[in-house]
Each structure stands twice: as C-alpha cells, then as structure tokens.
Design a protein around this motif. Structure first.
Motif, PDB file in Angstrom:
ATOM      1  N   LEU A  37      22.543  33.419  20.313  1.00  0.00           N
ATOM      2  CA  LEU A  37      23.639  34.216  19.778  1.00  0.00           C
ATOM      3  C   LEU A  37      23.766  33.909  18.290  1.00  0.00           C
ATOM      4  O   LEU A  37      23.858  32.741  17.897  1.00  0.00           O
ATOM      5  CB  LEU A  37      24.933  33.855  20.515  1.00  0.00           C
ATOM      6  N   ALA A  38      23.725  34.954  17.455  1.00  0.00           N
ATOM      7  CA  ALA A  38      23.864  34.764  16.008  1.00  0.00           C
ATOM      8  C   ALA A  38      25.222  34.120  15.715  1.00  0.00           C
ATOM      9  O   ALA A  38      26.176  34.288  16.482  1.00  0.00           O
ATOM     10  CB  ALA A  38      23.743  36.103  15.280  1.00  0.00           C
ATOM     11  N   SER A  39      25.313  33.395  14.613  1.00  0.00           N
ATOM     12  CA  SER A  39      26.542  32.659  14.316  1.00  0.00           C
ATOM     13  C   SER A  39      27.750  33.573  14.127  1.00  0.00           C
ATOM     14  O   SER A  39      28.880  33.144  14.330  1.00  0.00           O
ATOM     15  CB  SER A  39      26.345  31.757  13.097  1.00  0.00           C
ATOM     16  N   ASN A  40      27.527  34.833  13.762  1.00  0.00           N
ATOM     17  CA  ASN A  40      28.650  35.766  13.663  1.00  0.00           C
ATOM     18  C   ASN A  40      28.999  36.389  15.014  1.00  0.00           C
ATOM     19  O   ASN A  40      29.911  37.192  15.110  1.00  0.00           O
ATOM     20  CB  ASN A  40      28.367  36.854  12.628  1.00  0.00           C
ATOM     21  N   ARG A  41      28.258  36.034  16.047  1.00  0.00           N
ATOM     22  CA  ARG A  41      28.456  36.458  17.440  1.00  0.00           C
ATOM     23  C   ARG A  41      28.324  37.973  17.634  1.00  0.00           C
ATOM     24  O   ARG A  41      28.791  38.518  18.618  1.00  0.00           O
ATOM     25  CB  ARG A  41      29.798  35.969  17.964  1.00  0.00           C
ATOM     26  N   GLN A  42      27.692  38.653  16.703  1.00  0.00           N
ATOM     27  CA  GLN A  42      27.525  40.097  16.813  1.00  0.00           C
ATOM     28  C   GLN A  42      26.179  40.483  17.413  1.00  0.00           C
ATOM     29  O   GLN A  42      26.027  41.598  17.901  1.00  0.00           O
ATOM     30  CB  GLN A  42      27.672  40.755  15.441  1.00  0.00           C
ATOM     31  N   TYR A  43      25.186  39.576  17.364  1.00  0.00           N
ATOM     32  CA  TYR A  43      23.840  39.901  17.824  1.00  0.00           C
ATOM     33  C   TYR A  43      23.329  38.819  18.755  1.00  0.00           C
ATOM     34  O   TYR A  43      23.552  37.632  18.541  1.00  0.00           O
ATOM     35  CB  TYR A  43      22.879  40.053  16.646  1.00  0.00           C
ATOM     36  N   LEU A  44      22.620  39.268  19.781  1.00  0.00           N
ATOM     37  CA  LEU A  44      21.964  38.367  20.715  1.00  0.00           C
ATOM     38  C   LEU A  44      20.463  38.565  20.569  1.00  0.00           C
ATOM     39  O   LEU A  44      19.968  39.681  20.710  1.00  0.00           O
ATOM     40  CB  LEU A  44      22.395  38.681  22.152  1.00  0.00           C
ATOM     41  N   LEU A  45      19.756  37.501  20.227  1.00  0.00           N
ATOM     42  CA  LEU A  45      18.305  37.541  20.119  1.00  0.00           C
ATOM     43  C   LEU A  45      17.724  36.910  21.374  1.00  0.00           C
ATOM     44  O   LEU A  45      18.190  35.850  21.806  1.00  0.00           O
ATOM     45  CB  LEU A  45      17.819  36.775  18.892  1.00  0.00           C
ATOM     46  N   CYS A  46      16.738  37.565  21.956  1.00  0.00           N
ATOM     47  CA  CYS A  46      16.142  37.104  23.192  1.00  0.00           C
ATOM     48  C   CYS A  46      14.635  37.037  23.022  1.00  0.00           C
ATOM     49  O   CYS A  46      14.049  37.909  22.382  1.00  0.00           O
ATOM     50  CB  CYS A  46      16.460  38.076  24.320  1.00  0.00           C
ATOM     51  N   LEU A  47      14.021  36.014  23.592  1.00  0.00           N
ATOM     52  CA  LEU A  47      12.564  35.953  23.573  1.00  0.00           C
ATOM     53  C   LEU A  47      12.044  35.273  24.814  1.00  0.00           C
ATOM     54  O   LEU A  47      12.753  34.524  25.470  1.00  0.00           O
ATOM     55  CB  LEU A  47      12.030  35.281  22.307  1.00  0.00           C
ATOM     56  N   ALA A  48      10.805  35.575  25.122  1.00  0.00           N
ATOM     57  CA  ALA A  48      10.091  34.934  26.228  1.00  0.00           C
ATOM     58  C   ALA A  48       8.754  34.454  25.691  1.00  0.00           C
ATOM     59  O   ALA A  48       8.072  35.181  24.963  1.00  0.00           O
ATOM     60  CB  ALA A  48       9.876  35.910  27.381  1.00  0.00           C
ATOM     61  N   ILE A  49       8.420  33.231  26.025  1.00  0.00           N
ATOM     62  CA  ILE A  49       7.160  32.634  25.586  1.00  0.00           C
ATOM     63  C   ILE A  49       6.548  31.889  26.766  1.00  0.00           C
ATOM     64  O   ILE A  49       7.241  31.476  27.688  1.00  0.00           O
ATOM     65  CB  ILE A  49       7.362  31.655  24.402  1.00  0.00           C
ATOM     66  N   GLU A  50       5.238  31.729  26.721  1.00  0.00           N
ATOM     67  CA  GLU A  50       4.555  30.900  27.715  1.00  0.00           C
ATOM     68  C   GLU A  50       4.885  29.448  27.409  1.00  0.00           C
ATOM     69  O   GLU A  50       4.809  29.015  26.255  1.00  0.00           O
ATOM     70  CB  GLU A  50       3.038  31.111  27.650  1.00  0.00           C
ATOM     71  N   GLU A  51       5.249  28.703  28.424  1.00  0.00           N
ATOM     72  CA  GLU A  51       5.622  27.310  28.238  1.00  0.00           C
ATOM     73  C   GLU A  51       4.484  26.489  27.617  1.00  0.00           C
ATOM     74  O   GLU A  51       4.708  25.631  26.774  1.00  0.00           O
ATOM     75  CB  GLU A  51       6.035  26.704  29.573  1.00  0.00           C
ATOM     76  N   ALA A  52       3.265  26.777  27.995  1.00  0.00           N
ATOM     77  CA  ALA A  52       2.122  26.008  27.511  1.00  0.00           C
ATOM     78  C   ALA A  52       1.719  26.372  26.082  1.00  0.00           C
ATOM     79  O   ALA A  52       1.025  25.606  25.424  1.00  0.00           O
ATOM     80  CB  ALA A  52       0.929  26.219  28.434  1.00  0.00           C
ATOM     81  N   ASP A  53       2.156  27.523  25.585  1.00  0.00           N
ATOM     82  CA  ASP A  53       1.710  28.006  24.280  1.00  0.00           C
ATOM     83  C   ASP A  53       2.604  27.614  23.115  1.00  0.00           C
ATOM     84  O   ASP A  53       2.178  27.664  21.966  1.00  0.00           O
ATOM     85  CB  ASP A  53       1.605  29.538  24.275  1.00  0.00           C
ATOM     86  N   THR A  54       3.857  27.271  23.367  1.00  0.00           N
ATOM     87  CA  THR A  54       4.813  27.088  22.284  1.00  0.00           C
ATOM     88  C   THR A  54       5.669  25.856  22.508  1.00  0.00           C
ATOM     89  O   THR A  54       6.079  25.571  23.624  1.00  0.00           O
ATOM     90  CB  THR A  54       5.730  28.322  22.174  1.00  0.00           C
TER      91      THR A  54
END
Length: 152
Positions: A114-131
C-alpha cells in the motif's frame, strides 16, 4: 481442432502476455511508470498490478502466465487489505498503518504494498526461487513512490 499453441498467440481469444496494459489514468497517476520500474528492476516478475484504492479500478497490469490475471484478483486483494485496515482501526492503532501484505505459496511470493498515501495498492507475484524477498520489498517501496510523486 484444439491446438493449445494457438490459444497462447495474441489476438486469438486471449489477452497478450508479458505486456503492460494500462488504463487512460495510468499515465497521470504514475501507475504505468511504477509498473515499468518494477519490470526493469525485477525482470523475472510473474505478475504485477497497480490498483486505485478509492475506486477499485485496476490502473495498470502485467502478467506472464494465463492463470495470473491481475484484474481478476484485484477485488480480492483490495478486500483483504480493507479487512486488515478495519481490524487495525478496531484495535485502536491509528498511529500505525498497514504497509504491506505477504502471501506465500509453495513456489511463489505475492506481495501487496500500500502506497504511503494509501491511495494505491501495488501487487506483484514472483517465483520464490528467483527473487530475494528483501529486494522485492525495496523495489515495491520505490515503485510506490512513483505513484505518489509522479505528476504530469
């Protein structure tokens, strides 16, 4: 004739993969820039999205796999974040606010920031082994700053 290869080609019934899809508001809000930044810093990214918290609108998305459509998952992510915020408000902790949620799957990590201004939610998915998770969290913080400080 059912040919699986043809279903994965752009323009044949499925949305194109590995492409940033942005709404008209994505440029003015910095959502497209945030997604481009995430892709530059985390090229092994499986999926990413920027969601406007007030309206629930998905501003920009990116996916590499057909089963990871951010626009389908966005309402559930928002509901989870709103429930956690309501829980926090019920406990009376106004000085702290929800920053991020980590969902761990056997092979993937899903990070909701959640952005600090609480206006935007950023979501991501990554492979556990890759990152590395610490690296992904820092990149998410920096991408969230792009949604706050970008003005056109």
């Amino acid at each position: 004739m059912n040919i699986p290869f043809l279903r994965s080609l752009p323009g044949l019934g499925r949305r194109p993969l590995s492409k940033v899809v942005a709404s008209a508001e994505a440029t003015s809000t910095g959502a497209a820039a945030a997604l481009q930044y995430l892709l530059a810093e985390l090229p092994e990214l499986l999926m990413a999205a920027v969601i406007a918290m007030e309206s629930g609108q998905v501003l920009a998305t990116y996916a590499t796999q057909p089963q990871l459509w951010p626009s389908t998952a966005a309402p559930f992510w928002m509901a989870a974040v709103q429930q956690l915020q309501a829980n926090q408000a019920a406990q009376g902790s106004e000085s702290d606010y929800l920053e991020e949620v980590l969902v761990t799957l056997p092979t993937q990590l899903h990070l909701l920031h959640l952005a600090s201004n609480r206006q935007y939610l950023l979501c991501l998915a990554i492979e556990e082994a890759d990152t590395n998770l610490a690296l992904a969290r820092e990149v998410m913080r920096q991408a969230a700053d792009l949604t706050i400080h970008t003005t056109f």
